[in-house]
Design an enzyme around this catalytic site. Structure first.
Site, mmCIF file in Angstrom:
data_model
loop_
_atom_site.group_PDB
_atom_site.id
_atom_site.type_symbol
_atom_site.label_atom_id
_atom_site.label_comp_id
_atom_site.label_asym_id
_atom_site.label_seq_id
_atom_site.Cartn_x
_atom_site.Cartn_y
_atom_site.Cartn_z
ATOM 1 N N GLY A 158 0.836 -1.186 0.000
ATOM 2 C CA GLY A 158 0.000 0.000 0.000
ATOM 3 C C GLY A 158 0.875 1.242 0.000
ATOM 4 O O GLY A 158 2.016 1.228 -0.488
ATOM 5 N N ARG A 159 0.367 2.335 0.556
ATOM 6 C CA ARG A 159 1.136 3.585 0.561
ATOM 7 C C ARG A 159 2.483 3.412 1.248
ATOM 8 O O ARG A 159 3.527 3.818 0.727
ATOM 9 C CB ARG A 159 0.335 4.686 1.268
ATOM 10 C CG ARG A 159 -0.908 5.171 0.544
ATOM 11 C CD ARG A 159 -1.534 6.317 1.329
ATOM 12 N NE ARG A 159 -2.739 6.839 0.709
ATOM 13 C CZ ARG A 159 -3.962 6.389 0.974
ATOM 14 N NH1 ARG A 159 -4.124 5.401 1.844
ATOM 15 N NH2 ARG A 159 -5.012 6.915 0.382
ATOM 16 N N ILE A 160 2.468 2.822 2.453
ATOM 17 C CA ILE A 160 3.701 2.725 3.228
ATOM 18 C C ILE A 160 4.637 1.692 2.616
ATOM 19 O O ILE A 160 5.844 1.940 2.463
ATOM 20 C CB ILE A 160 3.389 2.397 4.698
ATOM 21 C CG1 ILE A 160 2.568 3.529 5.330
ATOM 22 C CG2 ILE A 160 4.686 2.195 5.482
ATOM 23 C CD1 ILE A 160 2.029 3.213 6.713
ATOM 24 N N ARG A 230 1.172 -3.963 12.336
ATOM 25 C CA ARG A 230 0.412 -4.308 13.526
ATOM 26 C C ARG A 230 1.010 -5.573 14.133
ATOM 27 O O ARG A 230 1.312 -6.546 13.433
ATOM 28 C CB ARG A 230 -1.070 -4.525 13.203
ATOM 29 C CG ARG A 230 -1.834 -3.231 12.916
ATOM 30 C CD ARG A 230 -1.942 -2.363 14.169
ATOM 31 N NE ARG A 230 -2.748 -1.156 13.981
ATOM 32 C CZ ARG A 230 -2.263 0.035 13.678
ATOM 33 N NH1 ARG A 230 -0.952 0.184 13.502
ATOM 34 N NH2 ARG A 230 -3.072 1.068 13.555
ATOM 35 N N GLU A 259 0.302 -5.599 22.583
ATOM 36 C CA GLU A 259 0.763 -4.255 22.954
ATOM 37 C C GLU A 259 -0.086 -3.666 24.085
ATOM 38 O O GLU A 259 -1.307 -3.761 24.059
ATOM 39 C CB GLU A 259 0.655 -3.376 21.704
ATOM 40 C CG GLU A 259 1.522 -2.162 21.695
ATOM 41 C CD GLU A 259 1.609 -1.551 20.292
ATOM 42 O OE1 GLU A 259 1.287 -0.359 20.170
ATOM 43 O OE2 GLU A 259 1.999 -2.263 19.341
ATOM 44 N N HIS A 277 6.243 1.646 19.283
ATOM 45 C CA HIS A 277 5.218 2.104 18.336
ATOM 46 C C HIS A 277 5.472 3.563 17.929
ATOM 47 O O HIS A 277 4.627 4.450 18.096
ATOM 48 C CB HIS A 277 3.823 1.968 18.952
ATOM 49 C CG HIS A 277 2.748 1.787 17.909
ATOM 50 N ND1 HIS A 277 1.656 0.971 18.090
ATOM 51 C CD2 HIS A 277 2.590 2.336 16.673
ATOM 52 C CE1 HIS A 277 0.865 1.018 17.020
ATOM 53 N NE2 HIS A 277 1.428 1.838 16.148
ATOM 54 N N GLY A 279 6.293 4.533 14.712
ATOM 55 C CA GLY A 279 6.275 4.694 13.263
ATOM 56 C C GLY A 279 5.873 6.074 12.780
ATOM 57 O O GLY A 279 6.488 6.628 11.865
#
Length: 311
Positions: A158-160, A230, A259, A277, A279
């Site tokens: 996807g985008r990332i 995730r 988490e 976390h 990012g």
């Protein structure tokens, strides 16, 4: 107290970077929760809320939605929406939005931070300096893995994932990408041929536990795994075992299966880099996320169609 609760228009689960709530939601009555107090505060504030702005930390469940008869929108301050019961929101006519696009580059950069840190043994090198025991340059000390000519497997283009792949060109890496809907053979090829696998897929029933003991065993000996998507996509116990056995060369994790808990078997391993976390954790990105979420909430409250509707 009860009268105050029912005047609440927007409940923001915890403090966001400003100016976001103070500017975009000016004119609305806003209650901002305390970090870590969701279980205590949500039942108090949801009954009077027309809009909810949660973060990935807060679970928006059917039981909580039942407490919010006035709720019109859940403006999630994240690109993922696995913390929100989307079907329950649809049944209740509650709009759900997210914040795509604004965190792409920050998360892609962090994936590369983890990738470089684990392949070049950053954690061990830093520890050697801080211990005071380093005695100087040695030809065989902490030899890492070069990336030029290696294969980067991107699970989720996807985008990332696409942004991560684009950065790989500068390192002279070959890229293998897998997207939803690809045949099983594509995933098997990614496992078998990738020197580094980096995860950028959303958490869904199909991706939950996708990297378990069987899949990790089919990765190349000495390969590296990076996860900034995730945590539950990876079986942490299986990962720890694959690392401890030497089958995998290392791992870089920014997200965790349960988490904020981290599987204790990962903690002592020298070839694992762990981040809390982070990012999207640049000032610019987190502010953009907060403003996007608040703008979506404000649009729905004005009776307008949101720009980033998920449900």
């Amino acid at each position: 107290m009860r009268g105050n609760l029912f005047r609440v228009r927007v409940f923001v689960s915890q403090p966001l970077p400003e100016p976001s709530t103070t500017e975009i939601l000016a004119g609305h009555e806003v209650v901002v929760g305390r970090p870590g107090a969701w279980d205590e505060e949500a039942p108090l504030h949801l009954p009077g809320a027309d809009a909810l702005v949660p973060t990935p930390r807060e679970k928006v469940t059917e039981a909580l939605l039942a407490l919010a008869p006035r709720l019109k929108v859940v403006a999630n301050c994240a690109v993922g929406t696995d913390n929100v019961d989307l079907e329950a929101c649809r049944r209740r006519g509650v709009v759900v939005t997210n914040t795509p696009g604004v965190l792409t580059d920050a998360t892609a950069d962090l994936a590369w931070l983890l990738l470089l840190a684990v392949t070049r043994r950053f954690r061990e090198g830093d520890a050697a300096i801080r211990s005071g025991e380093w005695t100087g340059w040695k030809p065989l000390e902490l030899l890492g893995t070069s990336l030029s000519g290696k294969t980067l497997g991107v699970y989720g283009m996807g985008r990332i994932g696409t942004a991560v792949a684009r950065r790989a060109e500068a390192f002279g890496m070959r890229v293998l990408g897998v997207v939803e809907g690809d045949p099983p053979e594509a995933f098997e090829r990614l496992l078998a041929e990738s020197d580094v696998v980096t995860i950028h897929a959303p958490l869904t029933p199909q991706t939950h536990g996708r990297f378990g003991a069987a899949e990790l065993s089919r990765m190349k000996p000495g390969a590296f795994l990076v996860n900034t998507a995730r945590g539950p996509i990876v079986d942490e116990a299986a990962l720890a075992a694959a690392l401890a056995s030497g089958h995998l060369g290392g791992a870089g994790l920014d997200v965790f299966e349960r988490e904020p808990a981290v599987n204790p078997a990962l903690l002592p391993l020298p070839n694992v880099v762990l981040l809390p976390h982070l990012g999207s954790a640049t000032r610019e990105t987190r502010l953009a996320m907060a403003r996007t979420a608040c703008e979506e909430a404000a649009r729905v409250l004005r009776g307008e169609e949101p720009r980033n509707r998920v449900a």
